[in-house]
Design a protein around this motif. Structure first.
Motif, mmCIF file in Angstrom:
data_model
loop_
_atom_site.group_PDB
_atom_site.id
_atom_site.type_symbol
_atom_site.label_atom_id
_atom_site.label_comp_id
_atom_site.label_asym_id
_atom_site.label_seq_id
_atom_site.Cartn_x
_atom_site.Cartn_y
_atom_site.Cartn_z
ATOM 1 N N THR A 115 38.580 47.205 46.625
ATOM 2 C CA THR A 115 38.762 47.961 45.335
ATOM 3 C C THR A 115 37.075 48.191 45.285
ATOM 4 O O THR A 115 36.036 47.129 45.431
ATOM 5 C CB THR A 115 39.039 47.627 44.246
ATOM 6 N N PRO A 116 36.736 49.940 44.856
ATOM 7 C CA PRO A 116 35.539 49.667 44.801
ATOM 8 C C PRO A 116 34.354 49.327 44.018
ATOM 9 O O PRO A 116 35.575 48.492 42.574
ATOM 10 C CB PRO A 116 36.261 51.470 44.387
ATOM 11 N N PRO A 117 33.877 49.099 44.099
ATOM 12 C CA PRO A 117 32.872 48.030 42.917
ATOM 13 C C PRO A 117 33.180 48.668 41.392
ATOM 14 O O PRO A 117 33.149 50.160 41.106
ATOM 15 C CB PRO A 117 31.835 48.066 43.333
ATOM 16 N N GLY A 118 33.752 47.796 40.365
ATOM 17 C CA GLY A 118 33.768 48.190 39.157
ATOM 18 C C GLY A 118 35.341 49.289 38.528
ATOM 19 O O GLY A 118 35.336 49.171 37.559
ATOM 20 N N GLU A 119 36.132 49.079 39.537
ATOM 21 C CA GLU A 119 37.723 49.749 39.562
ATOM 22 C C GLU A 119 38.354 48.314 38.663
ATOM 23 O O GLU A 119 39.239 48.922 38.659
ATOM 24 C CB GLU A 119 37.862 50.185 40.783
ATOM 25 N N GLN A 120 38.479 47.057 39.528
ATOM 26 C CA GLN A 120 39.550 46.363 38.575
ATOM 27 C C GLN A 120 38.733 45.014 38.871
ATOM 28 O O GLN A 120 37.561 44.567 39.154
ATOM 29 C CB GLN A 120 40.204 46.233 40.007
ATOM 30 N N THR A 121 39.411 44.475 37.994
ATOM 31 C CA THR A 121 38.668 42.499 37.291
ATOM 32 C C THR A 121 39.549 42.122 38.567
ATOM 33 O O THR A 121 41.156 41.773 38.440
ATOM 34 C CB THR A 121 38.868 42.379 36.376
ATOM 35 N N ALA A 122 38.657 40.666 38.659
ATOM 36 C CA ALA A 122 39.737 39.934 40.324
ATOM 37 C C ALA A 122 38.492 38.762 39.990
ATOM 38 O O ALA A 122 37.627 38.790 40.363
ATOM 39 C CB ALA A 122 39.605 40.851 41.172
#
Length: 181
Positions: A115-122
């Motif tokens: 995902t683009p940076p900052g969009e999702q926590t993984a």
């Protein structure tokens, strides 16, 4: 004080009050603390792009900040991170320094983003390997030496340290059917 159970089942070594344990991912808090100490000293900012600290940084990483790595929101492939992290564990005999991990994983390889940076926590182990690499680059010290100098010694954490084969750190693994631990 008393120890219970075995520190090493294969060798029958019992736990004692002096037994040291490998903490696994709980050590990420020390990496984060190291980054924040460097920020407090004006040596970096958590808003800095990680490519400021990585030679030949892949173009896919240009928008990733230190903050993204700290918060597991970098977008770096979590699946690839887990796969390569397991390869490190299988391919080494004993603990590996963050610099060795970074070199093993290939800091200059083309890592895809989920995902683009900052969009999702993984959750991403590789992000913390990159942070440890940044600690080494900015501090000019090995990760182990930096943690000792900046955190463990000032806080008198004399029984805390970076794991090595001679440290006496117990590796304790519980089988799924083990109900004693």
């Amino acid at each position: 004080n008393k120890g219970y159970g075995l520190a090493d089942r294969a060798q029958g070594i019992p736990n004692t009050p002096q037994t040291r344990f490998h903490l696994g991912s709980m050590t990420k808090q020390f990496t984060a603390m190291g980054i924040l100490i460097l920020q407090s000293q004006g040596k970096l900012s958590v808003q800095d792009p990680i490519c400021n600290y990585i030679t030949d940084c892949p173009k896919e990483w240009q928008d990733i900040t230190i903050h993204h790595l700290l918060t597991h929101t970098s977008g770096l492939s979590a699946q690839l991170s887990d796969q390569l992290y397991r390869e490190i564990e299988r391919g080494t005999s004993g603990p590996v320094t963050p610099a060795e991990q970074a070199n093993y994983l290939g800091l200059t390889s083309q890592w895809s983003l989920d995902t683009p940076p900052g969009e999702q926590t993984a959750y991403n182990n590789f992000g913390y390997i990159l942070l440890a690499h940044i600690v080494e680059e900015v501090s000019g010290q090995s990760y182990r030496d930096y943690l000792n100098h900046a955190i463990f010694t000032p806080l008198r954490m004399c029984n805390t340290g970076y794991q090595d084969n001679s440290s006496g750190v117990a590796k304790r693994y519980f089988d799924r059917d083990d109900t004693t631990g």
